[in-house]
Design a protein around this motif. Structure first.
Motif, mmCIF file in Angstrom:
data_model
loop_
_atom_site.group_PDB
_atom_site.id
_atom_site.type_symbol
_atom_site.label_atom_id
_atom_site.label_comp_id
_atom_site.label_asym_id
_atom_site.label_seq_id
_atom_site.Cartn_x
_atom_site.Cartn_y
_atom_site.Cartn_z
ATOM 1 N N PRO A 7 -5.531 0.951 9.877
ATOM 2 C CA PRO A 7 -6.952 0.601 10.019
ATOM 3 C C PRO A 7 -7.632 0.225 8.710
ATOM 4 O O PRO A 7 -8.518 -0.634 8.685
ATOM 5 C CB PRO A 7 -7.561 1.870 10.621
ATOM 6 N N MET A 8 -7.213 0.871 7.603
ATOM 7 C CA MET A 8 -7.838 0.544 6.329
ATOM 8 C C MET A 8 -7.493 -0.869 5.882
ATOM 9 O O MET A 8 -8.247 -1.499 5.142
ATOM 10 C CB MET A 8 -7.415 1.554 5.257
ATOM 11 N N ASN A 9 -6.347 -1.391 6.337
ATOM 12 C CA ASN A 9 -6.022 -2.782 6.039
ATOM 13 C C ASN A 9 -6.935 -3.724 6.810
ATOM 14 O O ASN A 9 -7.257 -4.814 6.328
ATOM 15 C CB ASN A 9 -4.557 -3.073 6.371
ATOM 16 N N SER A 10 -7.347 -3.311 8.013
ATOM 17 C CA SER A 10 -8.321 -4.110 8.766
ATOM 18 C C SER A 10 -9.630 -4.220 7.997
ATOM 19 O O SER A 10 -10.267 -5.271 7.970
ATOM 20 C CB SER A 10 -8.577 -3.483 10.140
ATOM 21 N N VAL A 11 -10.028 -3.118 7.360
ATOM 22 C CA VAL A 11 -11.237 -3.122 6.528
ATOM 23 C C VAL A 11 -11.057 -4.084 5.352
ATOM 24 O O VAL A 11 -11.949 -4.893 5.052
ATOM 25 C CB VAL A 11 -11.543 -1.699 6.005
ATOM 26 N N LEU A 12 -9.898 -4.005 4.695
ATOM 27 C CA LEU A 12 -9.620 -4.866 3.545
ATOM 28 C C LEU A 12 -9.593 -6.333 3.948
ATOM 29 O O LEU A 12 -10.188 -7.190 3.264
ATOM 30 C CB LEU A 12 -8.281 -4.467 2.919
ATOM 31 N N TYR A 13 -8.930 -6.644 5.060
ATOM 32 C CA TYR A 13 -8.848 -8.030 5.514
ATOM 33 C C TYR A 13 -10.220 -8.540 5.953
ATOM 34 O O TYR A 13 -10.561 -9.705 5.734
ATOM 35 C CB TYR A 13 -7.851 -8.154 6.671
ATOM 36 N N GLY A 14 -11.006 -7.660 6.580
ATOM 37 C CA GLY A 14 -12.357 -8.050 6.975
ATOM 38 C C GLY A 14 -13.230 -8.335 5.777
ATOM 39 O O GLY A 14 -14.023 -9.285 5.773
ATOM 40 N N ALA A 15 -13.079 -7.512 4.725
ATOM 41 C CA ALA A 15 -13.843 -7.730 3.493
ATOM 42 C C ALA A 15 -13.474 -9.067 2.860
ATOM 43 O O ALA A 15 -14.349 -9.821 2.408
ATOM 44 C CB ALA A 15 -13.585 -6.592 2.514
ATOM 45 N N THR A 16 -12.182 -9.380 2.851
ATOM 46 C CA THR A 16 -11.718 -10.659 2.287
ATOM 47 C C THR A 16 -12.255 -11.833 3.092
ATOM 48 O O THR A 16 -12.711 -12.832 2.526
ATOM 49 C CB THR A 16 -10.179 -10.699 2.272
ATOM 50 N N ALA A 17 -12.190 -11.711 4.414
ATOM 51 C CA ALA A 17 -12.711 -12.770 5.281
ATOM 52 C C ALA A 17 -14.210 -12.964 5.070
ATOM 53 O O ALA A 17 -14.719 -14.087 5.100
ATOM 54 C CB ALA A 17 -12.424 -12.430 6.748
ATOM 55 N N GLY A 18 -14.920 -11.866 4.833
ATOM 56 C CA GLY A 18 -16.359 -11.950 4.587
ATOM 57 C C GLY A 18 -16.683 -12.722 3.325
ATOM 58 O O GLY A 18 -17.614 -13.534 3.293
ATOM 59 N N TYR A 19 -15.906 -12.500 2.278
ATOM 60 C CA TYR A 19 -16.115 -13.256 1.045
ATOM 61 C C TYR A 19 -15.820 -14.739 1.252
ATOM 62 O O TYR A 19 -16.515 -15.613 0.713
ATOM 63 C CB TYR A 19 -15.245 -12.699 -0.081
#
Length: 297
Positions: free
Chosen positions: A206-218
């Motif tokens: 799940p923490m990778n989902s957070v990381l990938y979401g943060a990257t997508a947001g940028y």
């Protein structure tokens, strides 16, 4: 429960998480975008002024509208995205592409799915963000609107239903461009981990989902921020009798802002956006993925 309803429910969970995490940053962004040049020296000056003059609860001013509306918006985003992904998966299976299950979509397929999600989302996000921005930018001592529903009532009575959709063309441009990039970035990162580790999507940490979401947001904001700034200007233009209408169109807005305020105006308020983005978008995808796992289990 049908797949479409599950996707919409999971999207709603992601949208609620996004609003609760991102709203304080968003109000600082909007204030900086719509203020005259020189009003704030920076993000901290703006945030400090809000805290001092309006109190801590002001950071959640206008939250009811996005909490209801953004929940619906993100629900629509993911509902349309997942529907498009299923269509492309079926096409891949028929052509023998996309892996054994056809779910490894190509970049073009993901961009098209994201654009479709953005356009569908824009129908709701336009008026929702319009109301939110009006509540966020109104005077605290002499507010024009008592709340989101009062704002809707006043706008419709003065300008008709079309008044709620002020700046809608710019909103569609922002959503289509942004979400094409947004979902492409996220899904490609998910695909990469699944391929490298030989795991299913529901086995990703799940923490990778957070990381990938943060990257997508940028990736999203790198593409759309100037468009978002014009949208905010258009949606706050011409509704205050004392100031009158400044811009005849989005193109006129771009031209006048460039001429009077310079290129820097197109990135004003970017600081709080970049700080907000990883938290809000990470929370969005975490909420969606966790809800999806629960609903599809």
């Amino acid at each position: 429960m049908s797949n479409a309803i599950k996707d919409l429910a999971a999207g709603t969970a992601g949208g609620i998480a996004q609003v609760l995490v991102g709203q304080p940053f968003d109000i600082v962004k909007v204030r900086m975008q719509t203020s005259a040049k020189g009003t704030y020296t920076g993000m901290l000056h703006c945030a400090g002024g809000i805290l001092k003059n309006e109190g801590p609860l002001a950071f959640y001013k206008g939250t009811l509208t996005p909490l209801l509306g953004i929940g619906v918006c993100v629900s629509i985003q993911f509902g349309v995205l997942e529907y498009a992904k299923r269509i492309f998966t079926a096409q891949n299976l028929a052509r023998g592409e996309g892996g054994e299950e056809g779910k490894m979509l190509g970049g073009g397929q993901l961009v098209i799915a994201g654009v479709a999600a953005g356009l569908a989302n824009g129908v709701v996000s336009g008026p929702v963000e319009h109301i939110r921005i009006r509540l966020q930018t109104q005077s605290n001592t002499n507010p024009m609107y008592k709340g989101p529903f009062n704002a809707m009532k006043q706008i419709v009575s003065q300008y008709g239903i079309a008044g709620l959709f002020k700046g809608q063309a710019v909103t569609f441009l922002r959503e289509a461009t942004g979400y094409g990039v947004y979902f492409l970035a996220y899904e490609k990162l998910v695909q990469r981990e699944m391929t490298q580790k030989g795991i299913r999507r529901d086995q990703i940490n799940p923490m990778n989902s957070v990381l990938y979401g943060a990257t997508a947001g940028y990736a999203l904001w790198a593409v759309i921020y100037p468009i978002d700034m014009i949208k905010s200007r258009m949606q706050t233009d011409g509704f205050t009798p004392s100031t009158g209408q400044k811009y005849a169109s989005a193109r006129d807005c771009v031209r006048k802002v460039w001429r009077t305020e310079g290129i820097g105006a197109f990135t004003r308020g970017l600081g709080p956006t970049l700080i907000r983005s990883p938290f809000a978008n990470g929370a969005t995808f975490l909420g969606f993925e966790m809800a999806s796992r629960l609903l599809y289990s």
